[in-house]
Design an enzyme around this catalytic site. Structure first.
Site, short mmCIF file in Angstrom:
data_model
loop_
_atom_site.label_atom_id
_atom_site.label_comp_id
_atom_site.label_asym_id
_atom_site.label_seq_id
_atom_site.Cartn_x
_atom_site.Cartn_y
_atom_site.Cartn_z
CG HIS A 95 -36.51 -10.80 4.59
ND1 HIS A 95 -36.59 -11.99 5.27
CD2 HIS A 95 -37.07 -9.86 5.39
CE1 HIS A 95 -37.19 -11.79 6.44
NE2 HIS A 95 -37.48 -10.50 6.54
CG LEU A 96 -31.46 -5.34 2.13
CD1 LEU A 96 -30.84 -4.99 3.47
CD2 LEU A 96 -30.44 -5.15 1.02
CG HIS A 97 -37.14 -5.27 5.83
ND1 HIS A 97 -38.52 -5.37 5.79
CD2 HIS A 97 -36.71 -6.31 6.60
CE1 HIS A 97 -38.90 -6.42 6.52
NE2 HIS A 97 -37.82 -7.00 7.02
CD GLN A 138 -34.95 -14.07 10.20
OE1 GLN A 138 -34.05 -14.16 11.05
NE2 GLN A 138 -34.87 -14.62 9.00
#
Ligand code: AMP
Ligand code: ZN
Length: 115
Positions: free
Chosen positions: A101-103, A95
C-alpha cells in the site's frame, strides 16, 4: 484474493472501507486511523506482500498506483501545498499490513526525518 489478508478483504467488500477510487487494477480508501488530515491508502488489487515483491511484470501496475495517487492528491486538494507518499516495508519500515500500500498523507506540514 489471499486468505486472511485484510486489504484483500477490503477489495472484495468482505470488510467495509471508505472507498474513494476503484478500477480493475487499483483500489483507494481512507485510512481508518488517519495520521494527517488527509490520509489515503492506494493499493494494487493484486496481492503483493510488500514493495520488494514487485517484479518486472508489475512495472505497469506500480506506475498506475503512483499515477492514480497523483490524481487523488490533486482531487482532494493536496497538490498546491504538497503532501507525502510513504511505502512502509518490513519490520524496520513499520509495515503492519502485508499487502502493498502507498500512503498519501497531506493537509499539514510533515517533519523530516521520520521517527
Ligand atoms: P502500514 O503500517 O504501512 O502497514 O499501514 C497500514 C495502515 O492500514 C495503517 O495506517 C492503518 O491505520 C490502516 N488500516 C488498518 N486497518 C484498516 C482498515 N480496516 N481500513 C482502513 N485502514 C486500515
Ligand atoms: Zn492482500
Amino acid at each position: 484474493m489471499t486468505a486472511d489478508c485484510l486489504f484483500c478483504k477490503i477489495i472484495s467488500g468482505d470488510i467495509p472501507s471508505n472507498k474513494i477510487y476503484e478500477d480493475k487494477d487499483v483500489y483507494a480508501f481512507h485510512d481508518i486511523n488517519p495520521a494527517a488530515p488527509s490520509h489515503v491508502l492506494i493499493i494494487p488489487k493484486k496481492h503483493l506482500h510488500d514493495i520488494t515483491e514487485a517484479k518486472d511484470q508489475d512495472a505497469e501496475l506500480i506506475g498506475k498506483l503512483v499515477l492514480r495517487a497523483n490524481t487523488i492528491a490533486e482531487e482532494i486538494g493536496l497538490t498546491e501545498n504538497g503532501f507525502r507518499y510513504v511505502i512502509n516495508t518490513g519490520s524496520d519500515g513499520g509495515q503492519t499490513v502485508f499487502h502493498l500500500h502507498l500512503h498519501l498523507l497531506g493537509g499539514r506540514p510533515m517533519s523530516w526525518p521520520p521517527g
